[in-house]
Design a protein around this motif. Sequence first.
Motif, PDB file in Angstrom:
ATOM      1  N   ARG A   1      10.010   7.064  -8.949  1.00 15.63           N
ATOM      2  CA  ARG A   1       9.550   5.826  -8.288  1.00 15.63           C
ATOM      3  C   ARG A   1       9.057   4.818  -9.320  1.00 15.63           C
ATOM      4  O   ARG A   1       9.276   3.632  -9.210  1.00 15.63           O
ATOM      5  CB  ARG A   1       8.372   6.153  -7.342  1.00 15.63           C
ATOM      6  CG  ARG A   1       8.774   6.448  -5.928  1.00 15.63           C
ATOM      7  CD  ARG A   1       7.550   6.364  -5.016  1.00 15.63           C
ATOM      8  NE  ARG A   1       7.861   6.960  -3.738  1.00 15.63           N
ATOM      9  CZ  ARG A   1       7.791   8.258  -3.490  1.00 15.63           C
ATOM     10  NH1 ARG A   1       7.409   9.105  -4.414  1.00 15.63           N
ATOM     11  NH2 ARG A   1       8.103   8.722  -2.289  1.00 15.63           N
TER      12      ARG A   1
ATOM     13  N   SER B   1      11.618  -2.210   1.603  1.00 11.72           N
ATOM     14  CA  SER B   1      12.155  -1.808   2.899  1.00 11.72           C
ATOM     15  C   SER B   1      11.133  -0.966   3.664  1.00 11.72           C
ATOM     16  O   SER B   1      10.402  -0.164   3.088  1.00 11.72           O
ATOM     17  CB  SER B   1      13.464  -1.039   2.720  1.00 11.72           C
ATOM     18  OG  SER B   1      13.283   0.022   1.810  1.00 11.72           O
TER      19      SER B   1
ATOM     20  N   THR C   1       0.823  -1.210   0.000  1.00 11.32           N
ATOM     21  CA  THR C   1       0.000   0.000   0.000  1.00 11.32           C
ATOM     22  C   THR C   1       0.861   1.266   0.000  1.00 11.32           C
ATOM     23  O   THR C   1       0.337   2.377  -0.016  1.00 11.32           O
ATOM     24  CB  THR C   1      -0.942   0.056   1.233  1.00 11.32           C
ATOM     25  OG1 THR C   1      -0.166  -0.265   2.392  1.00 11.32           O
ATOM     26  CG2 THR C   1      -2.108  -0.899   1.094  1.00 11.32           C
TER      27      THR C   1
ATOM     28  N   LEU D   1       5.690   3.091  -3.571  1.00 11.25           N
ATOM     29  CA  LEU D   1       6.439   2.207  -4.462  1.00 11.25           C
ATOM     30  C   LEU D   1       5.685   0.892  -4.682  1.00 11.25           C
ATOM     31  O   LEU D   1       5.554   0.419  -5.818  1.00 11.25           O
ATOM     32  CB  LEU D   1       7.832   1.919  -3.871  1.00 11.25           C
ATOM     33  CG  LEU D   1       8.748   1.078  -4.749  1.00 11.25           C
ATOM     34  CD1 LEU D   1       9.202   1.861  -5.983  1.00 11.25           C
ATOM     35  CD2 LEU D   1       9.975   0.597  -3.969  1.00 11.25           C
TER      36      LEU D   1
ATOM     37  N   ARG E   1       0.274  -3.930   5.688  1.00 15.65           N
ATOM     38  CA  ARG E   1       0.058  -3.766   7.129  1.00 15.65           C
ATOM     39  C   ARG E   1      -1.411  -3.469   7.427  1.00 15.65           C
ATOM     40  O   ARG E   1      -1.958  -3.883   8.431  1.00 15.65           O
ATOM     41  CB  ARG E   1       0.937  -2.615   7.634  1.00 15.65           C
ATOM     42  CG  ARG E   1       0.700  -2.257   9.064  1.00 15.65           C
ATOM     43  CD  ARG E   1       1.747  -1.345   9.607  1.00 15.65           C
ATOM     44  NE  ARG E   1       1.931  -0.100   8.854  1.00 15.65           N
ATOM     45  CZ  ARG E   1       2.763   0.858   9.200  1.00 15.65           C
ATOM     46  NH1 ARG E   1       3.511   0.693  10.270  1.00 15.65           N
ATOM     47  NH2 ARG E   1       2.889   1.951   8.485  1.00 15.65           N
TER      48      ARG E   1
HETATM   49  N1  LIG Z   1      15.047   5.755  -2.538  1.00 17.95           N
HETATM   50  C1  LIG Z   1      14.484   6.753  -1.901  1.00 17.95           C
HETATM   51  O1  LIG Z   1      14.629   7.926  -2.272  1.00 17.95           O
HETATM   52  C2  LIG Z   1      13.597   6.470  -0.747  1.00 17.95           C
HETATM   53  C3  LIG Z   1      12.919   7.527  -0.147  1.00 17.95           C
HETATM   54  C4  LIG Z   1      12.071   7.232   0.909  1.00 17.95           C
HETATM   55  C5  LIG Z   1      11.950   5.927   1.345  1.00 17.95           C
HETATM   56  N2  LIG Z   1      12.637   4.937   0.740  1.00 17.95           N
HETATM   57  C6  LIG Z   1      12.537   3.521   1.184  1.00 17.95           C
HETATM   58  O2  LIG Z   1      11.776   2.833   0.210  1.00 17.95           O
HETATM   59  C7  LIG Z   1      10.594   2.285   0.811  1.00 17.95           C
HETATM   60  C8  LIG Z   1       9.442   2.387  -0.176  1.00 17.95           C
HETATM   61  O3  LIG Z   1       9.261   3.736  -0.534  1.00 17.95           O
HETATM   62  P1  LIG Z   1       7.815   4.367  -0.620  1.00 17.95           P
HETATM   63  O4  LIG Z   1       7.945   5.625  -1.319  1.00 17.95           O
HETATM   64  O5  LIG Z   1       6.828   3.348  -1.094  1.00 17.95           O
HETATM   65  O6  LIG Z   1       7.512   4.624   0.940  1.00 17.95           O
HETATM   66  P2  LIG Z   1       6.081   4.770   1.618  1.00 17.95           P
HETATM   67  O7  LIG Z   1       5.084   5.283   0.638  1.00 17.95           O
HETATM   68  O8  LIG Z   1       6.287   5.506   2.888  1.00 17.95           O
HETATM   69  O9  LIG Z   1       5.662   3.256   1.941  1.00 17.95           O
HETATM   70  C9  LIG Z   1       6.236   2.566   2.991  1.00 17.95           C
HETATM   71  C10 LIG Z   1       5.502   1.250   3.123  1.00 17.95           C
HETATM   72  O10 LIG Z   1       6.062   0.534   4.219  1.00 17.95           O
HETATM   73  C11 LIG Z   1       4.962  -0.029   4.925  1.00 17.95           C
HETATM   74  N3  LIG Z   1       5.311  -0.320   6.300  1.00 17.95           N
HETATM   75  C12 LIG Z   1       5.857   0.507   7.222  1.00 17.95           C
HETATM   76  N4  LIG Z   1       5.959  -0.142   8.397  1.00 17.95           N
HETATM   77  C13 LIG Z   1       5.450  -1.382   8.196  1.00 17.95           C
HETATM   78  C14 LIG Z   1       5.251  -2.497   9.018  1.00 17.95           C
HETATM   79  N5  LIG Z   1       5.573  -2.483  10.326  1.00 17.95           N
HETATM   80  N6  LIG Z   1       4.710  -3.613   8.478  1.00 17.95           N
HETATM   81  C15 LIG Z   1       4.378  -3.667   7.187  1.00 17.95           C
HETATM   82  N7  LIG Z   1       4.515  -2.624   6.345  1.00 17.95           N
HETATM   83  C16 LIG Z   1       5.043  -1.491   6.859  1.00 17.95           C
HETATM   84  C17 LIG Z   1       3.901   1.039   4.860  1.00 17.95           C
HETATM   85  O11 LIG Z   1       2.640   0.473   5.194  1.00 17.95           O
HETATM   86  P3  LIG Z   1       1.316   1.402   5.395  1.00 17.95           P
HETATM   87  O12 LIG Z   1       0.796   1.645   4.001  1.00 17.95           O
HETATM   88  O13 LIG Z   1       0.410   0.558   6.210  1.00 17.95           O
HETATM   89  O14 LIG Z   1       1.761   2.658   6.082  1.00 17.95           O
HETATM   90  C18 LIG Z   1       4.015   1.424   3.407  1.00 17.95           C
HETATM   91  O15 LIG Z   1       3.274   0.526   2.606  1.00 17.95           O
HETATM   92  C19 LIG Z   1      10.415   3.089   2.095  1.00 17.95           C
HETATM   93  O16 LIG Z   1       9.688   2.349   3.043  1.00 17.95           O
HETATM   94  C20 LIG Z   1      11.846   3.351   2.508  1.00 17.95           C
HETATM   95  O17 LIG Z   1      12.413   2.226   3.145  1.00 17.95           O
HETATM   96  C21 LIG Z   1      13.441   5.174  -0.294  1.00 17.95           C
END
Ligand SMILES: NC(=O)c1ccc[n+]([C@@H]2O[C@H](COP(=O)([O-])OP(=O)(O)OC[C@H]3O[C@@H](n4cnc5c(N)ncnc54)[C@H](OP(=O)(O)O)[C@@H]3O)[C@@H](O)[C@H]2O)c1
Length: 284
Positions: free
Chosen positions: A171, A73, A8, A11, A33
């Motif tokens: 993304r 992650s 959700t 990414l 989650r």
């Molecule tokens: N490369 C970059 O520039 C960059 C920047 C920011 C982050 N990141 C990393 O890349 C990941 C993906 O990016 P994104 O943009 O998709 O981030 P995002 O929109 O914040 O999504 C993070 C995801 O992690 C899930 N999550 C957090 N804690 C959890 C838990 N305890 N159990 C299960 N799921 C959990 C969240 O679930 P919910 O939907 O329930 O909240 C959400 O689906 C991030 O989580 C971070 O590690 C990379």
Amino acid sequence: MIVVTGATGQLGRLVIKYLTSKVEASEIIAAVRTPEKASDLAALGVQVRKADYSRPETLKAAFDGAEKVLLISSSELGQRTDQHINVIQAAKNEGVSLIAYTSLLHADTSPLGLAGEHIETEAYLKECGVPFVLLRNGWYTENYLASVASSIDHGAYIGSAGEGRISSAAREDYAEAAAVVMASEEPQAGKVYELAGDESYSLAELAALISLESSKELPYVNLPEKEFRAALESAGLPESVAQLLANSDVGASKGGLFDAQGELSALIGRPTKNLTEMLREALA
Ligand SMILES: NC(=O)c1ccc[n+]([C@@H]2O[C@H](COP(=O)([O-])OP(=O)(O)OC[C@H]3O[C@@H](n4cnc5c(N)ncnc54)[C@H](OP(=O)(O)O)[C@@H]3O)[C@@H](O)[C@H]2O)c1
């Protein structure tokens, strides 16, 4: 069955979109989650299962029948190593043939403070003997575009990245690459993909591009890490996020977000999304 965790998230949703164009939706498990946030994913025909990284019992049930797992992650800084270990153990117990992990660009040599939890996760993957592939993602272009409007309001683009060149990508591009790897029939275990955009820019060049596209004069002002962090905090960002962004900018000044190998465009079979086009979309 292919499992996508964190489905959700921003990414994760994009990965599901690309994956449904490559394999049957019924072969995809969106592990989330908060299942209540995933009704749009269920409508695509993918299975939605509850999977909280901090609750191993949910992971065991979520991975039932899984052949491959994409571990996106966690966003919960400071808890990520333990959470990722829970996910890897559950996938290993299920006997999966592959775990793909979204790590950080050049994690093993990265000057970014963020690298720590990624290095620990990569080390656990190696240690526990499960077949794995690393998707070492560079910076999202969206991270920098998020501050375009406020920079224009304030008349300056601020940061701590100095002359460092940044090879960010959308993304969407990282998501498509993850879908390619998960759907691939070629062996992926043991591979390490360093994923970054085709173009690179310094923040001064980004500010100049914003000036050009918005017709507003926007100098780049390089700040010491402490001052940049304080500016981000006074703009309303939580202390931990401000610290992370300022530290990452300093890492970028040391080359931590630069890469010119073109592995991302090679994986997705097209150039990565163009910075100017993304900026125009952000300004529109
Ligand atoms: N490369 C970059 O520039 C960059 C920047 C920011 C982050 N990141 C990393 O890349 C990941 C993906 O990016 P994104 O943009 O998709 O981030 P995002 O929109 O914040 O999504 C993070 C995801 O992690 C899930 N999550 C957090 N804690 C959890 C838990 N305890 N159990 C299960 N799921 C959990 C969240 O679930 P919910 O939907 O329930 O909240 C959400 O689906 C991030 O989580 C971070 O590690 C990379």
